[in-house]
Write an enzyme that holds these catalytic residues in place. Structure first.
Site, short mmCIF file in Angstrom:
data_model
loop_
_atom_site.label_atom_id
_atom_site.label_comp_id
_atom_site.label_asym_id
_atom_site.label_seq_id
_atom_site.Cartn_x
_atom_site.Cartn_y
_atom_site.Cartn_z
N ALA A 1 0.86 -1.19 0.00
CA ALA A 1 0.00 0.00 0.00
C ALA A 1 0.90 1.24 0.00
O ALA A 1 0.80 2.12 0.87
CB ALA A 1 -0.97 -0.01 1.19
N LEU A 2 1.77 1.27 -0.98
CA LEU A 2 2.84 2.27 -1.00
C LEU A 2 2.31 3.68 -1.24
O LEU A 2 1.35 3.88 -1.97
CB LEU A 2 3.86 1.91 -2.08
CG LEU A 2 4.52 0.53 -1.92
CD1 LEU A 2 5.54 0.30 -3.02
CD2 LEU A 2 5.17 0.38 -0.54
N HIS A 3 2.98 4.65 -0.61
CA HIS A 3 2.62 6.07 -0.78
C HIS A 3 3.91 6.87 -0.87
O HIS A 3 5.02 6.30 -0.82
CB HIS A 3 1.75 6.53 0.40
CG HIS A 3 2.31 6.18 1.75
ND1 HIS A 3 3.43 6.78 2.26
CD2 HIS A 3 1.93 5.25 2.66
CE1 HIS A 3 3.70 6.28 3.45
NE2 HIS A 3 2.82 5.33 3.72
N GLY B 1 5.51 8.60 1.13
CA GLY B 1 6.46 8.41 2.24
C GLY B 1 7.43 7.27 1.93
O GLY B 1 8.64 7.38 2.16
N HIS B 2 6.90 6.17 1.39
CA HIS B 2 7.77 5.05 1.03
C HIS B 2 8.75 5.48 -0.07
O HIS B 2 9.94 5.18 -0.02
CB HIS B 2 6.95 3.86 0.49
CG HIS B 2 6.09 3.20 1.52
ND1 HIS B 2 4.73 3.27 1.49
CD2 HIS B 2 6.41 2.44 2.60
CE1 HIS B 2 4.22 2.57 2.49
NE2 HIS B 2 5.22 2.07 3.20
N GLY C 1 10.94 4.88 8.10
CA GLY C 1 10.32 6.18 8.32
C GLY C 1 10.23 6.51 9.81
O GLY C 1 10.01 5.63 10.64
N GLN D 1 9.54 1.95 16.30
CA GLN D 1 10.03 0.85 15.46
C GLN D 1 11.45 1.13 14.97
O GLN D 1 12.31 0.24 14.97
CB GLN D 1 9.09 0.66 14.26
CG GLN D 1 9.63 -0.30 13.21
CD GLN D 1 8.65 -0.58 12.11
OE1 GLN D 1 7.77 -1.41 12.25
NE2 GLN D 1 8.76 0.12 10.98
N SER E 1 0.39 7.35 5.62
CA SER E 1 0.34 6.00 6.15
C SER E 1 -0.50 5.15 5.21
O SER E 1 -1.46 5.64 4.61
CB SER E 1 -0.31 6.04 7.54
OG SER E 1 -0.74 4.74 7.90
N SER E 2 -0.15 3.87 5.13
CA SER E 2 -0.93 2.96 4.29
C SER E 2 -2.36 2.88 4.80
O SER E 2 -3.29 2.63 4.05
CB SER E 2 -0.31 1.57 4.32
OG SER E 2 1.03 1.66 3.92
#
Ligand code: PAF
Length: 281
Positions: free
Chosen positions: A32-34, A36-37, A149, A155, A187-188
């Site tokens: 679910a890339l956006h 940010g990725h 990120g 994380q 965010s995804s």
């Protein structure tokens, strides 16, 4: 861009890159890339010979089965986005058997206590699941640099500890939070928000900016109280808000001049859980 769906062909690809002394930059994802990725790959492209992505929705890091079931899966779209970005050389999309050949079990890690704070307390077992899958991915991808990120700041800290604990020679890079025009952290999960919910969620970033203005001016307990008051509304539920020491991730009520602090927030909008954070000046 090459797409690998199984461990053996992917391992042959990685081995041939290593034989040719290529440096590998890696950013793992659950798809679910956006944008940010894509910013992770953009940075990786500048610092490595080869850029690798992975897409794997990792069951062991979900403590809520409904959350796992509802996690968006858009693999064909993701492959297109990666191709169009021109930053990525290879994407690894393993099956469960490639990641968990001995059964779907979490390993248990001691990250020095940071795993028990915030998301660790709210989602028992979550960081053991993240550690398990990221360790396995690191062993298969063999990266020199890995990119994560800052939206998932805890994380990021966990992964820094993971490479220390496992003594892996991988440099971990934290990448600034990518935001929508409204300030909502990308965010995804955002794709599960309705238009109204998305609009209302801009409140989260707005609140963090206000907290940054209040920090060191009014007391932390008073800041907490004000944030709780802001979120006394029907369309979203504040799960937690706290200010923590950036190194230990322990919540604090007082600040000292020589330490770095960060505000962390989790808000449930409908059944979508949104997280965000901000370094405080
Ligand atoms: O941040 C994520 O998308 C996941 O937690 C990660 C690092 C890909 C592990 O499954």
């Amino acid at each position: 861009m090459q797409v690998f769906y199984d461990r053996d062909s992917f391992s042959r690809y990685i081995d041939s890159q290593k034989e040719n002394s290529k440096t590998i930059g890696f950013a793992p994802t659950m798809g679910a890339l956006h944008a940010g990725h894509i910013s992770l790959y953009e940075l990786a492209r500048k610092e490595n010979d080869i850029v690798v992505s992975s897409i794997f929705v990792n069951p062991t890091q979900f403590n809520n089965p409904q959350d796992l079931e509802k996690y968006p899966r858009t693999v064909e779209n993701d492959i297109e986005k990666l191709k169009n970005s021109n930053f990525v050389d290879a994407v690894y999309i393993p099956g469960t058997e490639d990641m968990y050949p001995d059964g779907m079990n979490r390993k248990h890690y001691d990250f020095g206590g940071i795993e028990n704070e915030m998301e660790g307390a709210a989602r028992p077992g979550h960081f053991d699941g993240v550690g398990t899958v990221v360790e396995e991915l690191f062993r298969q991808v063999k990266p020199d640099n890995a990119y994560f990120g800052e939206k998932d700041f805890q994380q990021l800290k966990i992964i820094e500890r993971l490479v220390e604990v496992l003594n892996l020679n991988i440099k971990i890079h934290g990448v600034k939070i990518h935001r929508e025009e409204s300030g909502l952290a990308m965010s995804s999960r955002n794709m599960r928000l309705s238009r109204e919910e998305k609009k209302a969620s801009a409140m989260i970033y707005k609140t963090l900016r206000t907290v940054d203005d209040w920090f060191r001016v009014i007391s932390i307990p008073e800041i907490k109280k004000r944030v709780e008051d802001i979120f006394r509304r029907d369309d979203m539920e504040l799960e937690y808000f706290l200010i923590a020491d950036e190194d230990t991730l322990k919540e604090t009520d007082i600040f000292s001049a020589d330490k770095n602090y960060r505000a962390f927030i989790v808000v449930n909008v409908g059944d979508v859980r949104l997280i965000d954070n901000m370094h405080l000046k």
